[in-house]
Each structure stands twice: as structure tokens, then as C-alpha cells.
Scaffold this motif. Structure first.
Motif, mmCIF file in Angstrom:
data_model
loop_
_atom_site.group_PDB
_atom_site.id
_atom_site.type_symbol
_atom_site.label_atom_id
_atom_site.label_comp_id
_atom_site.label_asym_id
_atom_site.label_seq_id
_atom_site.Cartn_x
_atom_site.Cartn_y
_atom_site.Cartn_z
ATOM 1 N N ASN A 74 0.804 -1.318 0.058
ATOM 2 C CA ASN A 74 -0.254 -0.260 0.274
ATOM 3 C C ASN A 74 1.436 1.190 0.156
ATOM 4 O O ASN A 74 0.609 1.923 -0.645
ATOM 5 N N GLN A 75 2.550 1.079 0.759
ATOM 6 C CA GLN A 75 2.994 2.287 0.769
ATOM 7 C C GLN A 75 3.390 2.257 -0.501
ATOM 8 O O GLN A 75 3.164 3.458 -1.029
ATOM 9 N N ALA B 122 1.891 1.789 -3.419
ATOM 10 C CA ALA B 122 0.749 2.011 -4.053
ATOM 11 C C ALA B 122 0.576 3.842 -4.037
ATOM 12 O O ALA B 122 0.428 4.117 -4.875
ATOM 13 N N GLU B 123 1.414 4.522 -2.870
ATOM 14 C CA GLU B 123 1.211 5.782 -3.025
ATOM 15 C C GLU B 123 1.915 6.408 -3.830
ATOM 16 O O GLU B 123 2.208 7.405 -4.772
ATOM 17 N N ARG B 124 3.289 5.427 -4.834
ATOM 18 C CA ARG B 124 3.957 6.063 -5.591
ATOM 19 C C ARG B 124 3.660 6.100 -6.863
ATOM 20 O O ARG B 124 4.511 6.209 -8.419
ATOM 21 N N HIS C 265 1.950 2.321 -9.714
ATOM 22 C CA HIS C 265 0.902 1.392 -10.314
ATOM 23 C C HIS C 265 1.609 -0.082 -9.934
ATOM 24 O O HIS C 265 2.094 -0.371 -10.596
ATOM 25 N N GLN D 78 -8.269 -3.616 4.305
ATOM 26 C CA GLN D 78 -8.221 -1.829 4.102
ATOM 27 C C GLN D 78 -6.882 -1.270 4.422
ATOM 28 O O GLN D 78 -7.043 -0.464 4.188
ATOM 29 N N TYR D 79 -5.788 -2.284 3.883
ATOM 30 C CA TYR D 79 -4.555 -2.358 3.856
ATOM 31 C C TYR D 79 -3.879 -1.997 1.988
ATOM 32 O O TYR D 79 -3.215 -1.862 1.875
ATOM 33 N N ASP E 160 -6.003 -0.183 0.136
ATOM 34 C CA ASP E 160 -6.944 0.268 -0.869
ATOM 35 C C ASP E 160 -6.586 1.335 -1.704
ATOM 36 O O ASP E 160 -7.201 1.694 -2.383
ATOM 37 N N MET E 161 -4.818 1.574 -1.740
ATOM 38 C CA MET E 161 -4.537 1.866 -3.036
ATOM 39 C C MET E 161 -4.009 1.029 -3.824
ATOM 40 O O MET E 161 -3.845 1.750 -4.952
ATOM 41 N N VAL E 162 -4.208 0.178 -3.595
ATOM 42 C CA VAL E 162 -3.578 -0.710 -4.773
ATOM 43 C C VAL E 162 -4.796 -1.742 -5.820
ATOM 44 O O VAL E 162 -5.485 -1.620 -5.291
ATOM 45 N N ASP E 163 -3.805 -1.609 -6.981
ATOM 46 C CA ASP E 163 -5.146 -2.231 -7.615
ATOM 47 C C ASP E 163 -4.717 -3.732 -7.795
ATOM 48 O O ASP E 163 -3.971 -4.633 -8.581
#
Ligand code: UD1
Length: 353
Positions: free
Chosen positions: A213-214, A216-218, A220, A240-241, A243-246
Motif C-alpha cells: 500500500n505504501q 501504491a502511493e508512489r 501503480h 483495509q491495507y 485500498d491504494m493497490v490495484d
């Protein structure tokens, strides 16, 4: 008649390459599907994509504890072998289907061939390690994929009918190269994980998903989630961890390789993916203590990483920005030439005639 036995996802790429050569060399074979994997994207998709022959028999064993799954494979496969007595049972890889089928054949004095012989992690806590050791010690014809695996067999006293041939999985990779090669503008991080040591352990899996997830903040991050991993994410309440990951369910071979071609870095615990990325010069981070495919670390693009959020994040960032190239010595280049199945087929032909 040769029975090519498979049942789990990593078996079908190998069976595709070997069966193509069996057909070229007029060797009669049938595919026996144990049913260890049964979701469309874990088995049938590969039959459709590779145009594999319909299995002669589907043993429909499904999932279950190791003893139960292996027991069902053995009971059902034995019935078939007793009725039909094939000339050879050809096994691939290191899954429960491999060992179950090999045990049945060996006890019925049917010659057993094992592709991927000699691979060792040295860790008997891995179910695959037990499967490999047992299968190798009862096989009549052994096909290691790398010089190290060849040496492992010798060290265990297995010296007869051992042929270093390379890996049919790489044959398949090269055979379909044009289909999955794609022009892409966006670089991704691709993730595939399924080893019990990573995904069945709540602490390890939590560390991994937090790192993803970290990342995925930077970047894809695309995570194709194996059914085992999905169950564990649910059980440990980890969505919940992510949420940024595709993320998505497992995808077929061509889609997976299109994603791999787009990857700046692949994060995995799969043996096969370590090999494929090394052959394709794509950075690979293996979340493992050791690799069974040591040559991908020594000469390829694999680096080991522990399931620790800080280490995983920092190594993935470095790997993503590296333009890696494998430096295979000549012997490894020769073994990864796309002709491993042809070598296997010629040896098998000589053996059964
Ligand atoms: C198996 C192999 C492993 C291989 C992996 C590739 C053994 C011991 N392990 O591990 O070496 O690298 O396949 O995928 O043979 N499930 C589904 N649908 C399916 C298949 C499985 O939902 O089509 C679920 C089942 O509920 C099961 C879990 O996934 O509980 C794990 O499946 P299983 O075949 O037991 O082991 P894998 O982790 O897939």
C-alpha cells in the motif's frame, strides 16, 4: 501411451510445451487432470489459451489438507493406471499432484519421469520440498532444469538417467513471446504471492500488504490475488491495507505476461516467476529466505527480501528504477534456449522404445 499428469496452475505451462513436442515427434499421450486447482483462472484458462488437448480423465480432487488431497489423487489415479497401464507417467513440478501420481506409478512398476527434478530449497517445512524429494527418489527418468539441480541429485545418490535439459516453462514463455509483448507507456509493480510461509502467517502478510500500500502511493501496484492469499486477506481482515493497490483475481497466462512486460519490478514468492523475469530481464524481488532457483540470484534479476515492510518498500523502490540485465553464463543461456521440451521428447522417445 504416456500420461502427462498435472493439476495445479504452474503445471499447465510445462504440459503445453511438452505436449507440443510430443505431437511433433508422434508420441501418443494423454493429459490427466487431477483437479487440484479448479477455478477457471487457475486451470481451464490455460487449456483455452494454449489449445491443450482435453484431459482423458479429470480426477476432481479439489482442495483439502495435504494427506486428503494426495490420498484422493492416488486412489483415483491408481484405478485409472490399473485399468489402462500407460507406458509411462510423466510428472512435472513439485505439487501434490506430482508426488501423488509418481507414487502410484512407481508402485505399479510403470516408469515415472519427473521434470524439474533435483530442485531443493533445503527447507522441509515447505510441502513442495517433500514432494520433490519423494518424487525424485522413485523416478526412472529425471529432468533437472539447472546445473545446481543436477548436482543436488548426484549428492543424493541419484545418478542414473538424469538429463540436464532446461525448463519447458521457459520454452512456453519464448513460444508465446509475440502474443504478450506489448507497447506500454506506464510502468507498474506486479505482485503475485501464495506461499504458506508468507500468506498463512498473519504477521508476514500484514507487513507485506502494508508495504504494498505504501508503494501504491508512489507507483501503480497491480496485485493478482491467488485464492489462498485472498482467503487469508479476508481471514486476517487486511483489505483495509490494500485500498491504494490495484488488485484482482488471478488472470490468465497472456494477461499475466502482458502485465509482467509492463513491470519495473515484480514482487513474488513463485519459483517460476523468478525464472521468467530473469529470462526477460525484468527486476524481481522474491519474498523468500532462500531461492530454489539459485541461478536467478547468481546470474539473473532476482533479489531475496524478507516480509518486512521497511525492507520490502526500500528494495522494491530500488529494483523498480534499475534497468536489469541477466548475465547468464553460456551453459544457462543454452539451457534457456526454448528447446528444453524437444530435448525431453527425444530422451523419452529413446527410453520407451
Ligand atoms: C499449490 C502448490 C504450490 C504451487 C501453487 C500454485 C502444493 C503443495 N502446492 O499451492 O506448489 O506453487 O499451487 O498456485 O501442491 N483454491 C481455490 N481455487 C482453486 C485452487 C485453490 O479457491 O482453483 C483455494 C483452496 O480453497 C485452497 C487454497 O486455495 O484452500 C490453496 O490451494 P492448494 O492447491 O491447496 O495450494 P496452493 O496454495 O494453490
Amino acid at each position: 501411451m504416456i500420461y502427462l499428469v498435472g493439476g495445479a496452475r504452474p503445471n499447465f505451462m510445462k504440459i503445453a510445451a511438452i505436449s507440443r513436442e510430443f505431437e511433433k515427434f508422434d508420441i501418443s499421450y494423454d493429459i490427466i487432470h487431477t483437479g487440484q486447482h479448479y477455478d477457471y483462472n487457475m486451470n481451464q484458462v490455460f487449456f483455452d489459451e494454449f489449445g491443450l488437448k482435453k484431459p482423458l480423465v479429470h480426477l476432481e480432487v479439489g482442495s483439502g489438507p495435504h494427506g486428503e488431497q494426495t490420498g484422493k489423487i492416488m486412489e483415483r489415479f491408481e484405478r485409472l493406471c490399473l485399468d489402462e497401464r500407460p507406458d509411462m507417467v510423466f510428472t512435472v513440478g513439485d505439487v501434490n499432484s506430482t508426488m501423488g501420481a509418481a507414487l502410484v506409478a512407481a508402485k505399479l512398476h510403470i516408469p515415472v519421469a519427473h521434470q524439474e527434478a533435483g530442485m531443493r530449497s533445503g527447507d522441509k517445512k515447505m510441502p513442495e520440498e517433500i514432494n520433490r524429494i519423494v518424487t525424485d527418489h522413485i523416478s526412472d527418468l529425471l529432468f533437472p532444469i539447472s546445473p545446481k539441480d543436477f548436482q543436488n541429485l548426484y549428492a543424493e545418490g541419484i545418478t542414473e538417467n538424469v538429463h540436464l535439459v532446461g525448463d519447458p516453462m521457459i520454452d512456453n514463455l519464448l513460444y508465446y513471446k509475440e502474443i504478450y509483448a506489448c507497447d506500454h507507456t506506464e510502468k507498474i509493480i506486479l505482485v503475485e504471492l501464495h506461499r504458506p510461509a508468507n500468506v498463512d502467517d498473519p504477521k508476514n502478510l500484514t507487513e507485506i500488504v502494508i508495504a504494498l500500500n505504501q508503494l501504491a502511493e508512489r507507483y501503480h501496484v497491480v496485485f493478482t490475488i491467488h485464492p489462498r492469499t485472498k482467503k487469508k486477506i479476508e481471514e486476517f481482515k487486511l483489505w483495509q491495507y490494500l485500498d491504494m493497490v490495484d488488485h484482482c483475481d488471478p488472470v490468465g497466462y497472456f494477461d499475466f505476461h502482458k502485465l509482467m512486460n509492463q513491470a519495473g519490478c515484480v514482487i513474488t514468492d513463485s519459483d517460476g516467476i523468478q525464472q521468467e523475469t530473469s529470462v526477460l530481464n525484468i527486476s524481481c524481488l522474491a519474498i523468500r529466505d532462500t531461492s530454489n532457483i539459485q541461478y536467478t540470484i547468481d546470474h539473473g534479476t532476482t533479489q531475496l527480501c524478507s516480509p518486512d515492510r521497511v525492507e520490502l518498500f526500500s528494495k522494491a523502490v530500488c529494483k523498480y528504477h534499475m534497468n536489469e540485465k541477466s548475465n547468464f553464463p553460456k551453459q544457462l543461456k543454452d539451457l534457456n534456449d526454448g528447446k528444453s521440451s524437444e530435448r525431453i521428447t527425444q530422451i523419452v522417445k529413446g527410453y520407451i522404445i
